[in-house]
Write an enzyme that holds these catalytic residues in place. Sequence first.
Site, short mmCIF file in Angstrom:
data_model
loop_
_atom_site.label_atom_id
_atom_site.label_comp_id
_atom_site.label_asym_id
_atom_site.label_seq_id
_atom_site.Cartn_x
_atom_site.Cartn_y
_atom_site.Cartn_z
N ASP A 48 0.93 -1.09 -0.12
CA ASP A 48 0.00 0.04 -0.04
C ASP A 48 0.89 1.05 -0.02
OD1 ASP A 48 -2.13 -1.51 0.05
OD2 ASP A 48 -2.56 -1.21 2.20
N HIS A 71 4.83 20.73 5.43
CA HIS A 71 3.45 21.13 5.22
C HIS A 71 2.76 19.79 4.99
CE1 HIS A 71 6.43 19.65 1.96
NE2 HIS A 71 5.17 19.48 1.07
N HIS A 76 5.42 14.17 3.21
CA HIS A 76 6.02 14.93 4.53
C HIS A 76 5.06 14.53 5.84
CE1 HIS A 76 8.63 17.34 2.07
NE2 HIS A 76 7.77 16.98 1.30
N ASP A 161 9.55 21.82 0.79
CA ASP A 161 9.26 21.90 -0.52
C ASP A 161 8.83 23.44 -0.76
OD1 ASP A 161 9.58 19.14 -0.85
OD2 ASP A 161 7.36 18.95 -1.11
N ASP A 193 15.28 21.27 -1.09
CA ASP A 193 14.54 20.48 -2.24
C ASP A 193 15.27 20.30 -3.30
OD1 ASP A 193 12.61 19.09 -3.21
OD2 ASP A 193 11.17 20.86 -3.52
N SER A 364 4.09 22.58 -11.51
CA SER A 364 4.76 22.00 -10.53
C SER A 364 4.88 22.75 -9.36
CB SER A 364 6.08 21.64 -10.81
OG SER A 364 6.82 21.09 -9.69
N GLY A 365 4.76 22.19 -8.21
CA GLY A 365 5.12 23.05 -6.71
C GLY A 365 6.37 23.01 -6.55
N HIS A 366 7.49 22.51 -7.11
CA HIS A 366 8.78 22.57 -6.82
C HIS A 366 9.47 23.33 -7.57
CE1 HIS A 366 8.30 18.87 -4.41
NE2 HIS A 366 7.41 18.63 -5.23
ZN LIG Z 1 7.58 16.79 -1.04
ZN LIG Z 2 4.82 18.73 -0.87
#
Ligand SMILES: [Zn+2]
Ligand SMILES: [Zn+2]
Length: 546
Positions: A48, A71, A76, A161, A193, A364-366
């Site tokens: 899983d 976050h 995380h 992040d 990150d 993307s969030g990065h």
């Molecule tokens: Zn992350």
């Molecule tokens: Zn994240």
Amino acid sequence: MSDKKLRILPLGGLGEVGKNMMAYEYGKNILIVDTGIMFPENDMLGIDYIIPDFNYLMDKIDWVRGIVITHGHEDHVGAINHVLEHINAPIYATPLTRGLVEVKLRRGGTLDKAQLNTVRAGDEVNIGPFRVEFFHVCHSIPDGVGLGITTPAGLVVHSGDYKFDHTPVDSWPTDYAKLSELAGRGVLALLADSTNADRAGWTASERVIDDAFRDVFDTAPGRIIIASFASLISRMQQVGNAALQHDRKLAFVGMSMVENAKMARNLGYLDLPDDLVVPLDQALRMNPSRVVLMCTGTQGEPTSIMGRLSMGTNRQFDIMEGDTIVLSSHPIPGNEESVYRTINRLFSRGADVIYEAIAPVHVSGHASQEEMKLLLHLVRPKYFIPIHGELRHLKQHAHIARQVGIPDENICVIQNGRVVEFESGEMRVGERIPGGYVFVDGAGVGDIGPSVVREREALARDGFVLVNLTLDQNTSNLLEEPEIITRGFIYKRDGENLLEHTRELVKKAISSGNGGKGEDLEQTIKTFLYNKTKRRPMVFVTLSHS
Ligand SMILES: [Zn+2]
Ligand SMILES: [Zn+2]
């Protein structure tokens, strides 16, 4: 001596994407940052999810002074219940992250005993000998923070992040001023990150999604169904804004979507007028052109709403002609196949499907490479340790750090379980501690090891061969012809010859006295079958005496 050293212990997220967990140790004090999970790769059958191996902490539970969550993403926070089971230290999180943590703890039945503390960007908290300063970072979830951690050995910056979005959906950019203020004090080490270290340029602002959504809403003839992660609160806001502008009502579908939306609205992170949001059953009775549904299942998971819709097995509603489906997400590496299979199925049911490859419905969030350089320049650390990423990402991030002038000997690329120590302002690579995988399947935690996963893989790939032998209990001679059963190994008609040879091999082994131990015989059969077929089925020999 050793108690003057700061030790940084990467327990997860270095050398992989996911299950981020870092421990900072000074004397007999430990600060944990993040407790993430990782989703299994395609070849880890029946798993899983995977949690970090935090065995190193088990005999130092009393040393743990606190757990900081940067976050609310699963990579995380997803393992928080597993960590709390062993380590009941105070948890520190911003309001939205705390809200997401509470949802998890309630489901895990650990909410009552958890010691939760709310912190806000800008706050300072003393956790044992660590003074932690929380600063805001933009990411694909609101209320993310990076950390300035003042330790007796020096100041460490942990990015969490992040990206540098000048126009985020919540209008709250990354805190540049705080980063340079930290730099002014002299930063011993930056841990940052690396997820997008192989992407050139800048990551686009979340705002570009607004334009893509507007195009979709302008032209969609019927229902619009948008799939995203349940934790992507800012995406919910963008869908809500578009719905409002196009006079559609919005319904959230599925427990995690509904719960997270409710919690984020209560905390003020999601601003939607009351009459915009309707329950699903009401939305299903409305004119399709007046409705937006938001659900999960962007990764093609068969049990998610989108997965069930694609197979026609969703309980409350089905795909109909005229539906427009938007997958507002990026396939997690390894999921591409199942995502594209889901898209094909949705098309075949009459829907129009819009996804990242054909319209900018996701960003993307990065941070990309130029943002990584900016962070390095803002923080100006003496030492640099890339975190969050596969080895290729970490190596690329190290390369970027060299480009902006960090000397090679001050950059440390390490993977899970490799300790880094700081003493008298100097960095050195230390010992190895556990840092592998702990597998969780429906049944429990850690009771399946890599060997079980390997067995499942072998079974799925090459099937099995079962050899039943009945021996005379006095003479150990065969009383009957060996019975051979195979599944998933060979097609019967082609296999008769091979099975006949196997039977001969077994008989010969028994008559020469080598059949007494099943295991030896299994090995002999395995080798024989491999030489004949180049495949490695699992082989079982059962012996009964009569
Ligand atoms: Zn992350
Ligand atoms: Zn994240």
